[in-house]
Design a protein around this motif. Structure first.
Motif, short mmCIF file in Angstrom:
data_model
loop_
_atom_site.label_atom_id
_atom_site.label_comp_id
_atom_site.label_asym_id
_atom_site.label_seq_id
_atom_site.Cartn_x
_atom_site.Cartn_y
_atom_site.Cartn_z
N VAL A 89 -7.43 -4.93 3.48
CA VAL A 89 -7.86 -5.85 2.41
C VAL A 89 -6.69 -6.71 1.96
CG1 VAL A 89 -8.64 -6.00 0.05
CG2 VAL A 89 -9.72 -4.43 1.60
N TRP A 90 -5.55 -6.07 1.75
CA TRP A 90 -4.40 -6.87 1.31
C TRP A 90 -3.97 -7.85 2.39
CZ3 TRP A 90 -1.47 -6.98 -3.34
CH2 TRP A 90 -2.02 -6.21 -4.36
N SER A 91 -4.14 -7.46 3.65
CA SER A 91 -3.81 -8.40 4.72
C SER A 91 -4.77 -9.59 4.69
CB SER A 91 -3.91 -7.72 6.09
OG SER A 91 -3.05 -6.62 6.13
N VAL A 92 -6.04 -9.29 4.49
CA VAL A 92 -7.01 -10.39 4.43
C VAL A 92 -6.69 -11.30 3.24
CG1 VAL A 92 -9.44 -10.97 4.07
CG2 VAL A 92 -8.83 -9.08 5.55
N ALA A 93 -6.34 -10.68 2.11
CA ALA A 93 -5.95 -11.48 0.95
C ALA A 93 -4.68 -12.28 1.28
CB ALA A 93 -5.71 -10.60 -0.26
N LYS B 135 -17.44 -4.20 11.97
CA LYS B 135 -17.45 -2.82 11.49
C LYS B 135 -16.47 -2.65 10.33
CE LYS B 135 -16.96 1.81 13.32
NZ LYS B 135 -15.74 2.36 13.88
N THR B 136 -15.28 -3.22 10.52
CA THR B 136 -14.27 -3.14 9.47
C THR B 136 -14.79 -3.77 8.18
OG1 THR B 136 -12.77 -3.62 11.28
CG2 THR B 136 -11.82 -3.48 9.06
N ILE C 3 -17.53 9.44 4.21
CA ILE C 3 -18.06 9.18 5.55
C ILE C 3 -16.94 8.83 6.52
CG2 ILE C 3 -20.40 8.56 4.87
CD1 ILE C 3 -19.51 5.61 5.14
N GLY C 4 -15.73 9.17 6.15
CA GLY C 4 -14.66 9.12 7.13
C GLY C 4 -13.93 7.80 7.27
N ILE C 5 -13.91 7.02 6.23
CA ILE C 5 -13.10 5.80 6.29
C ILE C 5 -11.79 6.08 5.58
CG2 ILE C 5 -12.95 3.38 5.64
CD1 ILE C 5 -16.04 3.42 5.55
N PRO C 6 -10.67 5.99 6.28
CA PRO C 6 -9.40 6.24 5.60
C PRO C 6 -9.10 5.12 4.61
CG PRO C 6 -9.02 5.62 7.88
CD PRO C 6 -10.50 5.66 7.69
N LEU C 7 -8.99 5.52 3.36
CA LEU C 7 -8.85 4.55 2.28
C LEU C 7 -7.57 3.73 2.44
CD1 LEU C 7 -10.67 3.89 0.01
CD2 LEU C 7 -9.41 5.42 -1.46
N ASN C 8 -6.50 4.40 2.85
CA ASN C 8 -5.22 3.71 2.97
C ASN C 8 -5.31 2.53 3.91
OD1 ASN C 8 -4.76 6.04 1.70
ND2 ASN C 8 -2.90 6.58 2.82
N ARG C 9 -5.96 2.80 5.08
CA ARG C 9 -6.01 1.73 6.06
C ARG C 9 -6.86 0.58 5.53
NH1 ARG C 9 -8.66 2.83 11.46
NH2 ARG C 9 -7.67 4.85 11.23
N ILE C 10 -7.94 0.95 4.84
CA ILE C 10 -8.80 -0.09 4.27
C ILE C 10 -8.01 -0.98 3.33
CG2 ILE C 10 -10.70 -0.45 2.64
CD1 ILE C 10 -11.69 0.32 5.33
N GLU D 140 0.83 -1.20 0.00
CA GLU D 140 0.00 0.00 0.00
C GLU D 140 0.87 1.25 0.00
OE1 GLU D 140 -2.34 3.24 0.70
OE2 GLU D 140 -0.85 2.65 2.20
N ARG D 141 1.86 1.23 0.90
CA ARG D 141 2.67 2.40 1.12
C ARG D 141 3.52 2.76 -0.10
NH1 ARG D 141 4.94 6.14 1.93
NH2 ARG D 141 6.08 7.12 3.64
#
Lengths: 276, 354, 257, 309
Positions: D207-211, D178-179, D196-203, D89-90
């Protein structure tokens, strides 16, 4: 049509002159368009006469752009008939519309970002270039002659739009107003008989708007190009249009000369949001 | 101060439309060709021809073909190896089945066969885009891998599936020594590069780029997506097919389907990305980079006397390529070719900053 | 695959002897080692490359071959032909006395070049079947036989086990092979043998890279062959053994190359 | 008939594994619109980490329990996948926001290449084994109905159970937490989610962690079955036709697509293969997907693609 004798500043005041209105060139009858369950256009009918400037106005989401997309075959309406020069059009793809002489600019600039201004406008000449792949690969004989001949035409358009100094710049690097102009140039390069302009003046300052108005009027006046225009700036629309059609929520709520439309109750309420 | 276009006024559109409008560029190109055609054959060592220059030229040609599809027309392909294989095996069959088939004719026929297959697998591109097309071209890759291994007819029923050619000649001149092979490849590559450049600066090239940059707008000004995409597939696979013929006939001499595996497809795609999407010189720069980097890295421990295992070096090459691909996509999608032209631009203005 | 180090020993002794026979040579023999420690076939290439190195170290530690030390250098091919050619061209200039390409593909590509450079290509138990006849490719030296030899040995052994080659009549032998030129090498010989002795030969290809073998072993289970000859690769073999266990095929009836 | 059933089961089991990899694809595509070519490399990387840590930890810390070694290795491997997700991501995705799909696809190819080299540099490129105590023997069922019974590998059964469990866990995660809901919001509309205030980066990291988690599970099961080796990353290429078949945005599509491909592949190899000379497994899935692309580009369960201008 000859572009050699363009004099851009000549016809500022063409708007109210008695123009050469021709016959109905495009007749849209009972057009309905849906995306899945969403109705974009409902039972819309209107026509466009040759040589006129026909504006489509309406609030955001009224279906104006969808209307243009129907006219040049990007969208295919589920219901209704489209007559172009008296002939009913069956399912028509955009490139066929282009062959019939309909050119177009987009609301969100749709230039070819990776190409220079010159190449972008040259693509507009594409339909008129006839050499085959082998000739182009050798760049010899007809292919080279064609390149040069069309380059001359394109240079005329570049002069007309006053963008000579950026002709070799990649369009992505140009400011917004110039990009809009290049897009107009690309459409003009095709020498269209009908030009669809989707908010050509959006996001422009007053000066740029004036320039653009002048270009539109010149094109209409000098080449006799029929123009279908979507524009938000009411002043501009009322000034330069011959007839105006008003859409709201995908339905037609008004149609007629600028003055008629200006006084139409439905139109006023749609714009002021008093009823619904 | 030497690199200036000041004072070089163009008095005709023909002069303005030449490939290298700037005088110094034409000189540089002339010099480059002189070195390639005259100096190299005199001074190059056998290692240089066999291990560097010949594979470089052939891979550059294949990358050029791929760049037309990916860089100019914006259609991704992960099946380049397959189209190379089609060219190679088709030419092989023309050679062994028709007596006295000249090499050049076989090569062009091989390219034509690759064109047919390329267009066939390009048809899905009319309905699907980018990501999906990757899968369609992978299908081409795996299917041809299988076909050349499995269908005996293609390999003239060789028991193991490996085939070989010998006694190549062009107009009676044998193409056997490293120098003659090199010169043959060089001529072919130069001709194709010139033709590719011509195509990309002609109407057809603008059609490809228009489809790449914004397909709806392209259609709206009258470009038929079907025609533009399929011609890109056709031209691209033709060039790639010819490169396949050279790779098999001139470079390897004897080969098996693995020579055109999916690794080759990826390698070529990387060349195009690193070299520069949508530029002719990019294909050459990318190929040079991909050919030279592993060799240099292989040699480095040897030169410096640092003991690094060969496996580590090879992994390192993987990592560097991977990182560079991401780097170029982020920082400069037009790759080395763009860096080169930025450098030239700087030189043009030097010593002034702007 | 166990016979590789043995084969190596044999070669190097031969080589050493050969080098000794040419008195003009220095007190060091340079042998480039083409190896593949990376890529899909690395699981096979790594032990092979390690074995070679260890053996050379061992020879040198014992004073070399008649006092001649062996200098060596590895070059990574990743089992890719073009990389192999590059290695060959680069290292031959350093006075290489022989090459062992470790790959049929590379051997193919070098066979034309070796005679020009006058460098022997040593293929240990692999390579071109046709090079058995020394007149065909004069600079190819297949040691330890070729794939055909190996296949023949296997059939001989099966015959012995059954109590005579004629006892193979009516038996079913399945060849589970890597679907590549390498894997297809033994087929003509086995077919000939099948004709001679009247056993049934089932050919079961495993598609590259060779780890997806479910369908193959299901077929093995259906056909219930008396023996399975495994013409695998490093990659293929470990999976084959696991699948064999999973399908319950007895391990004493499997023979690998 | 018995053999047909065996083939069918075999195909289902193989398909289950394809589904696992395909799941990773779908998760990432849904949340970030990236067609992640590196999923196969991630499977290899995760499996290598798992295998090697399980081998190294007992040596480093001087204990012998296999269970403990596996547990610790699992945790360590998962940690590596999270770090990897963060790094991707980074250093890559955040700099390619709003790029076209084709660029992102090529970027993931770069990531795949990098990971292949990096993983093997860290962990070696030999064959390694993962021993998580999966049963290795075959089981025979329905012996009364067919001669010799129908053979099912117990290992496959366990693998299938684990896969099913993973799918359920993921479904719960998406529906109940919630996540998970945030992730779905992002999938539906990037801008809306951001507003609505969800930081895209963290999402994206999540997601990549879940993958990565899905890759780790797939890697463990595959590694345990086939041995951990470089080719794992190639077998994962099979997951591409699976997602095409099932639809790029559909989790059930990935599962069902995987099963269809697995079964179709084995049946065709065994029943059609011999007519064509065998080995058709290598292209069957792709050609099937290609046919699908022409008839129904959005796949079985995907959303219809509408180009709006």
């Amino acid at each position: 049509m000859d572009m050699t004798d363009i004099n851009p500043a000549a016809s500022d005041a063409a708007a109210d002159s008695g123009r050469r209105f021709g016959d109905v060139i495009l007749d849209l009858q009972n057009i309905s368009l849906r995306f899945g369950g969403v109705k974009a256009l409902t039972d819309i009918s209107f026509d466009v006469r040759e040589h006129e400037i026909r504006s489509i106005i309406g609030p955001n989401g009224a279906g104006k752009s969808s209307m243009l997309n129907v006219i040049n075959g990007v969208y295919h309406p589920q219901e209704g008939r489209i007559l172009y020069r008296g002939q009913e059009r069956k399912r028509l793809e955009p490139y066929m519309a282009a062959r019939q002489g309909i050119a177009r600019t987009f609301q969100n600039i749709a230039l070819f970002k990776g190409m220079s201004v010159l190449d972008n406008i040259m693509t507009g000449r594409n339909l008129m270039m006839k050499s085959n792949i082998l000739q182009m690969a050798l760049y010899w004989g007809r292919a080279q002659k064609e390149e040069i001949a069309h380059r001359e035409k394109v240079e005329e358009i570049i002069d007309f739009l006053e963008i000579q100094n950026v002709r070799k710049t990649p369009v992505g690097q140009l400011p917004y107003g110039l990009q809009k102009r290049v897009e107009l140039g690309r459409a003009l390069a095709a020498e269209p008989s009908m030009l669809l302009l989707d908010e050509p003046m959006a996001g422009m300052n007053v000066e740029e708007k004036q320039d653009m108005c002048r270009f539109i009027l010149d094109v209409n006046d000098q080449f006799g190009t029929t123009i279908v225009l979507i524009e938000h700036d009411m002043g501009v629309v009322m000034d330069i249009s011959d007839r105006v059609v008003v859409l709201d929520y995908g339905k037609k709520i008004g149609d007629g000369a600028p003055d008629e439309v200006r006084n139409n109750e439905d139109v006023i309420s749609a714009y002021l949001g008093t009823s619904h | 101060m030497l690199y200036r276009e000041n004072g070089q006024f163009k008095t005709s559109y023909a002069a303005d439309q030449q490939i290298f409008p700037i005088l110094q560029d034409r000189w540089a190109l002339g010099l480059l060709l002189l070195v390639a055609f005259v100096v190299m054959p005199l001074v190059g060592s056998e290692y240089f021809f066999r291990a560097i220059l010949i594979p470089f030229l052939i891979l550059a040609l294949a990358a050029l073909g791929l760049n037309i599809l990916v860089g100019y027309c914006g259609q991704i392909s992960l099946g380049t190896g397959a189209f190379m294989a089609v060219g190679a095996y088709a030419a092989y069959n023309f050679m062994v089945r028709i007596d006295g088939m000249p090499l050049i004719v076989a090569m062009l026929l091989g390219g034509l066969c690759a064109t047919v297959i390329g267009v066939l697998f390009g048809i899905p591109s009319l309905r699907i885009k980018g990501l999906y097309l990757a899968v369609a071209t992978l299908a081409a890759q795996f299917f041809t891998d299988w076909a050349f291994l499995r269908i005996g007819w293609f390999t003239n029923n060789s028991t193991s599936g490996s085939v070989s050619v010998a006694n190549l000649n062009v107009f009676g001149i044998p193409i056997e020594s490293p120098v003659s092979k090199y010169l043959f490849c060089l001529v072919v590559v130069c001709l194709f590069a010139l033709m590719a450049k011509n195509l990309t600066r002609s109407a057809i090239g603008r059609q490809w780029m228009a489809i790449r940059d914004m397909d709806v707008a392209a259609a709206v000004i009258g470009i038929r997506p079907v025609y533009a995409k399929l011609t890109a597939f056709a031209v691209s696979s033709f060039i790639v097919g010819v490169a396949g013929v050279l790779w098999a006939f001139v470079y390897l001499g004897a080969w098996e389907p693995a020579a055109f595996s999916i690794d080759r497809s990826f390698q070529l795609l990387f060349m195009v990305i690193i070299g520069g999407l949508g530029s002719i010189s990019g294909a050459f720069l990318g190929a040079a980079f991909m050919v030279l980097l592993p060799v240099v890295l292989d040699q480095l421990p040897h030169w410096l006397g640092i003991p690094i295992s060969t496996a580590t070096v090879s992994h390192l090459v993987h990592m560097i390529f991977g990182a560079l691909i991401v780097f170029f996509l982020i920082v400069e999608p037009h790759g080395l070719a763009k860096l080169w032209s930025v450098g030239k631009q700087k030189m043009r203005l030097w010593p002034f900053p702007h | 695959m166990k016979f590789k180090p043995l084969a190596l020993a044999a070669t190097l002794v031969t080589l050493g002897a050969a080098s000794f026979a040419t008195p003009a040579m220095a007190q060091e023999q340079y042998i480039p080692l083409l190896s593949y420690r990376t890529g899909a076939y690395a699981p096979n290439g790594i032990p092979w490359a390690n074995g070679k190195q260890d053996y050379l170290k061992y020879v040198n530690a014992n004073g070399g071959v008649n006092g001649v030390k062996i200098a060596y250098e590895e070059c990574e091919t990743g089992y890719a032909t073009d990389k192999g050619v590059e290695c060959y061209e680069r290292l031959k200039g350093r006075g290489a006395s022989s090459f062992d390409p470790q790959s049929t593909g590379i051997t193919f590509a070098l066979t034309d070049k070796a005679p020009i450079d006058k460098i022997p290509l040593i293929t240990l138990g692999y390579g071109l079947a046709a090079s058995q006849d020394g007149g065909v490719f004069k600079w190819n030296f297949p040691l330890m036989g070729s794939y055909w030899t190996a296949a023949d040995i296997l059939i001989q052994h099966l015959g012995e086990k059954e109590g005579g080659l004629d006892k193979l009549k009516g038996k079913k032998i399945a060849l589970v092979y890597h679907d590549s030129p390498f894997g297809k090498e033994p087929i003509p010989l086995l077919q000939k043998r099948a004709e001679m002795h009247g056993f049934q030969l089932n050919l079961l290809p495993v598609t590259a890279p060779g780890v997806e073998q479910k369908a193959t072993w299901l077929q093995v289970r259906r056909d219930r062959p008396d023996y399975v000859l495994l013409w695998g690769w490093g990659v293929m073999n470990s999976t084959a053994l696991k699948e064999a266990v999973a399908t319950g095929f007895p391990r004493e009836k499997m023979y690998g190359v | 008939m018995g053999f047909f059933l065996e083939t069918l089961f075999g195909g289902l089991m193989a398909g289950m594994l394809y589904s696992l990899v395909a799941l990773g694809f779908v998760l990432i595509y849904k949340a970030s619109g990236v067609f992640n070519f590196a999923q196969g490399a991630m499977v290899l990387f995760a499996a290598l980490a798992m295998a090697r840590f399980a081998e190294w930890f007992p040596k480093w810390f001087g204990f012998e329990s296999l269970l403990l070694a596996n547990l610790l290795a699992f945790v360590a491997a998962m940690a590596m996948m999270v770090v990897l997700a963060w790094a991707i991501e980074r250093f890559c995705l955040s700099k390619l926001v709003n790029q076209e799909g084709i660029t992102l696809l090529m970027a993931t190819l770069g990531i795949a290449y990098f990971l292949d080299g990096f993983g093997q540099t860290l962990f070696g490129s030999d064959i390694y084994s993962i021993n998580v105590g999966m049963p290795k023997d075959p089981a025979f069922v329905m012996e009364s109905m067919f001669e010799g019974g129908v053979m099912i590998s117990k290992e496959d059964l366990v693998a299938a159970a684990v896969s099913a469990l993973l799918v359920i866990v993921l479904a719960l995660f998406f529906q109940k937490t919630k996540t998970g809901r945030a992730l779905r919001a992002v999938a539906d509309d990037h801008q809306a989610a951001q507003s609505i205030g969800i930081p895209l980066n963290r999402i994206w990291v999540i997601v990549w962690s879940v993958a990565g988690f899905a890759a780790l599970i797939a890697g463990i099961i595959w590694g345990s079955k086939l041995g951990v080796q470089f080719t794992l990353s190639l077998v994962a290429l099979k997951a591409l036709p699976v997602v095409i078949l099932g639809g790029l945005t559909s989790v059930p599509g990935a599962i069902i697509g995987g099963l269809i491909i697995g079964v179709g592949e084995k049946l065709s190899e065994i029943y059609i293969g011999p007519m064509l000379g065998g080995g058709i497994e290598i292209w069957f899935a792709y050609v099937l997907a290609l046919g699908f692309l022409l008839l129904r580009p959005q796949g079985l369960f995907g959303e219809k693609i509408i180009d709006r201008v």
